[in-house]
Design an enzyme around this catalytic site. Structure first.
Site, PDB file in Angstrom:
ATOM      1  CG  ASP A 125     -35.271  23.063 -13.276  1.00 12.27           C
ATOM      2  OD1 ASP A 125     -35.618  23.903 -12.482  1.00 12.27           O
ATOM      3  OD2 ASP A 125     -35.979  22.528 -14.058  1.00 12.27           O
ATOM      4  CG  HIS A 183     -42.168  24.741 -10.497  1.00 11.41           C
ATOM      5  ND1 HIS A 183     -40.904  24.664  -9.970  1.00 11.41           N
ATOM      6  CD2 HIS A 183     -42.969  25.172  -9.489  1.00 11.41           C
ATOM      7  CE1 HIS A 183     -40.932  25.034  -8.706  1.00 11.41           C
ATOM      8  NE2 HIS A 183     -42.174  25.347  -8.388  1.00 11.41           N
ATOM      9  CB  SER A 232     -42.137  25.000  -5.160  1.00 11.74           C
ATOM     10  OG  SER A 232     -41.838  26.219  -5.773  1.00 11.74           O
TER      11      SER A 232
END
Length: 386
Positions: free
Chosen positions: A327, A345, A163
């Site tokens: 995504d 995620h 992330s």
């Protein structure tokens, strides 16, 4: 060194995402927000994450201890530090009671195939409240850690970011010469990177997001979230989104990336505009990192790309969402891309399929012909969360 080479294992160094490692604090405060808060401590204590701090009174103490002020300094009388730099414990679990697991499953998987915690698999936790432009000391330590690992094992390192941690890796690589990267970096494994920024920070800054913390309202935690420069930094980048895409919709206005200044004014947080102005160009244009990169992300799950509010905006939660399944970058070094269907995620750092693919990279047996992009191809954007 011989044992590591014999096992065919590459060195791994993890950079976690936003909220993704423990923080500690020591306080000697001139005043208190509530009489039940501690005014002074003799030693450091866990700031993130101690679940006791999210009780009705504790949340006020926690917000006051965690928030930042100015450019970027801690709250008066508060010293914050990141524990465990170079070690894995503060990214494996976010609390000292080992209830809030994060990278523990991945680290354990690697240990089971021959890695050694804090030696051949290490981590570089950071103060995730603060954007990279104010992290010079951290990046100097990160560079030295990479060089030390290289010198000890005589092989380059794989950087693994999840992330927002991937954007930290990207920023770090921008600061290094190509000669340095060619010598010290074997590859960059990116899991669910929000390359084009993320829509969620707009909702966080407008009306807050408690990230599932029990007994804490979104609006209450918004005070702390507005004072972390990483939230403003990670607003959607103009290069990655259509000029007319509406991120926040209210009865009176639809906010696109051209309306950030008005957005911050309307939510009564104009300091956020200056935070964004100060950080917006840190990874502008997404130039190539100059190392071999493996980009993995989840697809097949609906992701909010527009938050819809009623006329009580911004002091209420969104009343509806617009979802999409969402995504780009060019370089001479190989770029490998792999999608994981219906992959949330956070689960990407826990899922056995992902762990096996990461293992195949570290062991040098990744099937690149199935997933390789060439220098003229573009890397997909995952504009979800951090």
């Amino acid at each position: 060194v011989g044992e590591l080479v014999g096992l065919g294992l590459g060195l791994g160094l993890v950079l976690p995402g936003n909220l993704g490692n423990q923080l500690e604090a020591k306080i000697d405060k001139p005043h208190l927000v509530h009489w039940m808060c501690y005014k002074k401590t003799d030693d450091f204590f866990t700031l993130w994450i101690d679940l006791n701090m999210f009780m009705p009174i504790g949340i006020n103490c926690w917000i006051d201890n965690t928030r930042t002020t100015g450019k970027t300094s801690n709250s008066a009388g508060v010293t914050v530090r990141v524990p465990g730099f170079g070690q894995t414990y503060s990214v494996e679990f976010l609390d000292t009671n080992k209830l809030a697991g994060y990278f523990h499953t991945m680290v354990t998987h690697l240990v089971n195939i021959g890695y050694v915690r804090n030696e051949t698999i290490r981590a570089a936790p950071y103060d995730w409240r603060i954007a990279p432009n104010e992290q010079d000391e951290y990046f100097a330590r990160l560079k030295k850690l990479v060089e030390d690992m290289y010198e000890e094992y005589q092989q380059p390192i794989y950087l693994l970011g999840h992330s927002m941690g991937s954007i930290y890796v990207l920023y770090f690589l921008y600061q290094q010469t190509q000669v340095w990267k060619d010598q010290y970096i074997k590859g960059f494994i990116s899991l669910c990177a929000p390359w084009g920024g993320a829509v969620k920070p707009l909702r966080v800054l407008a009306s807050g997001e408690n990230d599932g913390i029990p007994m804490v309202s979104n609006i209450k935690i918004r005070e702390e979230q507005r004072m972390t420069t990483t939230n403003s930094w990670m607003l959607p980048f103009e290069e990655a989104w259509p000029a007319d895409h509406t991120f926040i919709s209210t009865p009176s206005f639809k906010y696109t990336h051209q309306d950030y200044q008005r957005f911050f004014k309307d939510i009564d947080f104009e300091d956020g505009w200056f935070m964004w102005e100060d950080t917006r160009n840190l990874t502008a244009g997404l130039p190539p990192p100059g190392v071999e990169i493996y980009c993995f992300y989840g697809v097949g799950l609906p992701t909010p790309v527009t938050y819809i509010y009623d006329d009580q905006f911004p002091n209420v939660d969104p009343i509806d969402y617009v979802y999409a399944d969402m995504d780009d970058r060019k370089q001479a070094q190989p770029v490998h891309v792999k999608e994981f269907r219906a992959m949330p995620h956070l689960e990407i750092v826990l899922n056995s399929k992902v762990l096996n693919v990461v293992q195949s990279i570290l062991e040098g047996r990744y099937e690149e012909e199935d997933y390789e992009f060439h220098e003229t191809d573009e890397l997909p954007v995952d504009p979800t969360v951090m």
